[in-house]
Design an enzyme around this catalytic site. Structure first.
Site, PDB file in Angstrom:
ATOM      1  N   GLY A  41      -0.582  -2.623   5.632  1.00 44.60           N
ATOM      2  CA  GLY A  41      -1.632  -3.532   6.100  1.00 44.60           C
ATOM      3  C   GLY A  41      -2.184  -3.035   7.433  1.00 44.60           C
ATOM      4  O   GLY A  41      -2.374  -1.831   7.634  1.00 44.60           O
TER       5      GLY A  41
ATOM      6  N   THR B  60       0.844  -1.205   0.000  1.00 40.21           N
ATOM      7  CA  THR B  60       0.000   0.000   0.000  1.00 40.21           C
ATOM      8  C   THR B  60       0.881   1.258   0.000  1.00 40.21           C
ATOM      9  O   THR B  60       2.081   1.185   0.219  1.00 40.21           O
ATOM     10  CB  THR B  60      -0.976  -0.020   1.208  1.00 40.21           C
ATOM     11  OG1 THR B  60      -1.719  -1.229   1.189  1.00 40.21           O
ATOM     12  CG2 THR B  60      -1.907   1.151   1.262  1.00 40.21           C
TER      13      THR B  60
HETATM   14  N1  GLY Z   1      -4.991  -3.646   1.752  1.00 45.30           N
HETATM   15  C1  GLY Z   1      -4.609  -2.950   2.923  1.00 45.30           C
HETATM   16  C2  GLY Z   1      -5.744  -2.421   3.690  1.00 45.30           C
HETATM   17  O1  GLY Z   1      -6.750  -2.112   3.102  1.00 45.30           O
HETATM   18  O2  GLY Z   1      -5.701  -2.305   4.873  1.00 45.30           O
END
Ligand code: GLY
Length: 588
Positions: free
Chosen positions: A488, A403
């Site tokens: 994450g 991310t």
């Molecule tokens: N894919 C990372 C989140 O949405 O937390």
């Protein structure tokens, strides 16, 4: 421990520690006529607009838009699309994200939810029994992309540019290419085993079967063409049109390399799922910490609710130190797991209420609460401490650095905090043939089950629970801070820790971003960077915490309004190779 009101002392203590802070580069504003804007540096101060991203090309894209008279939303979309070129393993048009936006004219905070959705055919049992690693590289984990709908909605509601105009900087970078840095090289290397098993991905990211060399120029003409057509045709080209049909075909029949032994499960996505997709405006979460109004992302993100609850718990405590930071986070994560997901009736108001926070805060003592802690009961009736027995042990979930996050402010005082993701670093590993972009594997953010009663089980049209926590802080109704992070579920703790560093530990924003991190997510062990372990390990271990090394947690970005129109944009000095902060002008 650091008591309230001891911020100056804390800053002095922290500044005197050689192990605590990774010192940020000096925030030297450009002098008259200096062209420092072309360099990658983590801190910039000035006027007329500011940006911080993980990448110099993306920051430059935003800066160019700001300089040409675009506003913060225009610049944020331009930067996001450019990250789809230069940070294609974290961001892209087939991913999703969340925007928190401060509209200076109306003095209001808005959010735009561009989270991916599950196809209509998805069921609570659809991921059950599938090994997580198999789901990661599969068509099954690809969610209906949200980013393009989000860009269109953001530009229509708050921007001044068309989608085609906002995509221009990204088209330029994709056409002329960008310089491969160590991070891009290493991220490609860590994906190489699966990339080589997918023909379209190997062709793009392992040209000639090799990793792109550090220092070489990486071009993506197919993505440039995709962006060009997207600009001309609009989002309907994806949401029900030809590009959408190609995405669906790729999800259903992943282009596995002949001879590969990898099983790549097909997905459930149909063109009708794409046609049904909508980005959504939602009311932000809000808590008040001391005099600061902290706005975040509501469900299905758990970012705003979990950061907000943890801040409320901290505020209910007489003192705030690293022990309290970890404990507040632990309790808030227990509640996140039980109550937050894309379901009706998330008790958001209660989770963010002072009464609930006080009830949870009274569990915090001298010693660490055994983890996993049980969730509380946000039922609106709060009294003396409700002790809750610990839950049965669960393994500590692994979290990667996936991310990305960017911040932008413009000359009018509008502010964007924008989290973007394709979930895993490299998404599901599948490039749509001939189109130059990777698909997301966002549906791995669902609970795989069986897990009766879990709010985050998959379902038709559901958005997987996210931890993304783009955050904007107002003080006396004026913007003060914007911050966010990748990583994450560690996103939540990184944002929380940066705010605690800034407000309770008296750090500057560059120090608050650079300082070593720890992440407690209601797990038996607290993951922490080495600098944090060195500084706090003995004290925390004596109080019952168990620290385990996580080499890097969260390459964050932020900005702070320093008064008189001066803005400080802040990126990482070191993590993920360091980010890029730029300002429109060093002078008024
Ligand atoms: N894919 C990372 C989140 O949405 O937390």
């Amino acid at each position: 421990m650091i008591g309230r009101g001891s911020a100056v002392l804390a800053a002095a203590i922290l500044a005197g520690s050689s192990v605590l802070l990774v010192r940020p580069a000096a925030a030297a504003p450009p002098g008259p006529g200096q062209q420092q804007q072309q360099e990658k540096r983590p801190v910039a101060e000035g006027y007329g607009g500011a940006v911080a991203t993980v990448d110099l090309d993306a920051s430059k894209a935003a800066l160019g838009v700001l300089r040409r008279g675009g506003n913060a939303i225009d610049a944020a979309v331009a930067a996001a699309a450019t990250l789809g070129v230069t940070e294609p393993y974290s961001a892209g048009l087939a991913g999703g994200g969340y925007i928190v936006y401060y509209d200076a004219r109306h003095r209001r905070v808005h959010t735009i939810d561009g989270r991916e959705t599950a196809p209509k055919a998805m069921r609570p049992t659809s991921l059950e029994g599938i090994p997580f690693d198999d789901a990661v590289t599969s068509g099954l984990s690809a969610g209906v992309p949200g980013s393009v709908a989000q860009w269109e909605l953001a530009l229509r509601r708050f921007g001044t540019l068309s989608l085609g105009e906002a995509l221009k900087p990204a088209i330029e970078v994709a056409s002329r290419g960008f310089t491969v840095d160590q991070t891009f090289h290493d991220q490609t290397a860590s994906n190489a085993a699966r990339f080589k098993d997918l023909t379209s991905t190997a062709k793009l990211y392992l040209p000639g079967g090799a990793l792109p060399a550090v220092g070489s120029t990486f071009r993506n003409p197919e993505l440039a063409d995709t962006y060009r057509q997207l600009g001309r045709r609009g989002g309907s080209w994806l949401y029900g049109g030809r590009l959408g049909a190609e995405i669906v075909a790729t999800v259903k029949r992943p282009p596995v390399t002949p001879g590969s032994t990898r099983t790549v499960r097909p997905g459930l996505m149909e063109l009708s799922d794409l046609a049904a997709y909508r980005a959504v405006e939602r009311a932000p979460t809000r808590v008040t910490y001391e005099d600061n109004d902290v706005y975040g992302m509501p469900p299905a993100s758990s970012g705003g609710s979990t950061v907000g609850e943890a801040l409320n718990i901290l505020q209910a405590l007489p003192r705030v130190g690293v022990h309290e930071y970890l404990e507040a986070s632990k309790l808030a994560f227990a509640d996140r797991g039980k109550y937050v997901g894309d379901i009706p009736g998330v008790p958001l108001r209660q989770l963010l209420s002072e009464g609930f926070a006080k009830e949870r805060a009274c569990l915090v003592g001298e010693r660490a609460i055994p983890a996993p802690a049980a969730p509380g009961d946000p039922d609106g009736s709060y009294g003396p401490c409700r002790a809750v027995p610990p839950e049965s042990q669960k393994p500590t979930p692994a979290e990667g650095p996936e991310t990305t996050h960017l911040v932008v402010a413009d000359r009018w005082g509008n502010v964007v905090a924008y989290n973007i993701t394709i979930e895993s670093t490299g998404g599901n590993g599948i490039v749509v043939p001939g189109r130059g972009f990777l698909l997301n594997n966002e549906l791995t953010d669902f609970t795989f089950g069986p897990a009766p009663g879990d709010p985050n089980l998959p379902g038709p049209g559901k958005r997987p629970r996210s931890s993304m926590a783009p955050t904007i802080v107002l003080k006396n109704g004026e913007p003060l801070l914007a911050v966010g992070s990748p990583g994450g579920s560690t996103i939540i703790t990184t944002v929380l820790q940066i705010l605690v560093n800034r407000w309770d530990f008296g750090m500057t924003l560059p120090q608050a971003l650079a300082a070593p991190r720890a992440t407690q997510r209601n797990t038996a062990q607290t993951q922490a960077e080495q600098g944090f372990i060195d500084r706090y390990g003995p004290e925390l271990t004596a109080r019952g915490h168990s620290l385990v090394l996580n080499p890097e947690i969260g390459a964050a970005t932020g900005l702070e309004f320093l008064g008189g129109g001066r803005v400080q944009a802040v990126a990482e000095p070191v993590r993920r190779g360091g980010g890029s902060a730029l300002v429109v002008s060093g002078h008024r």
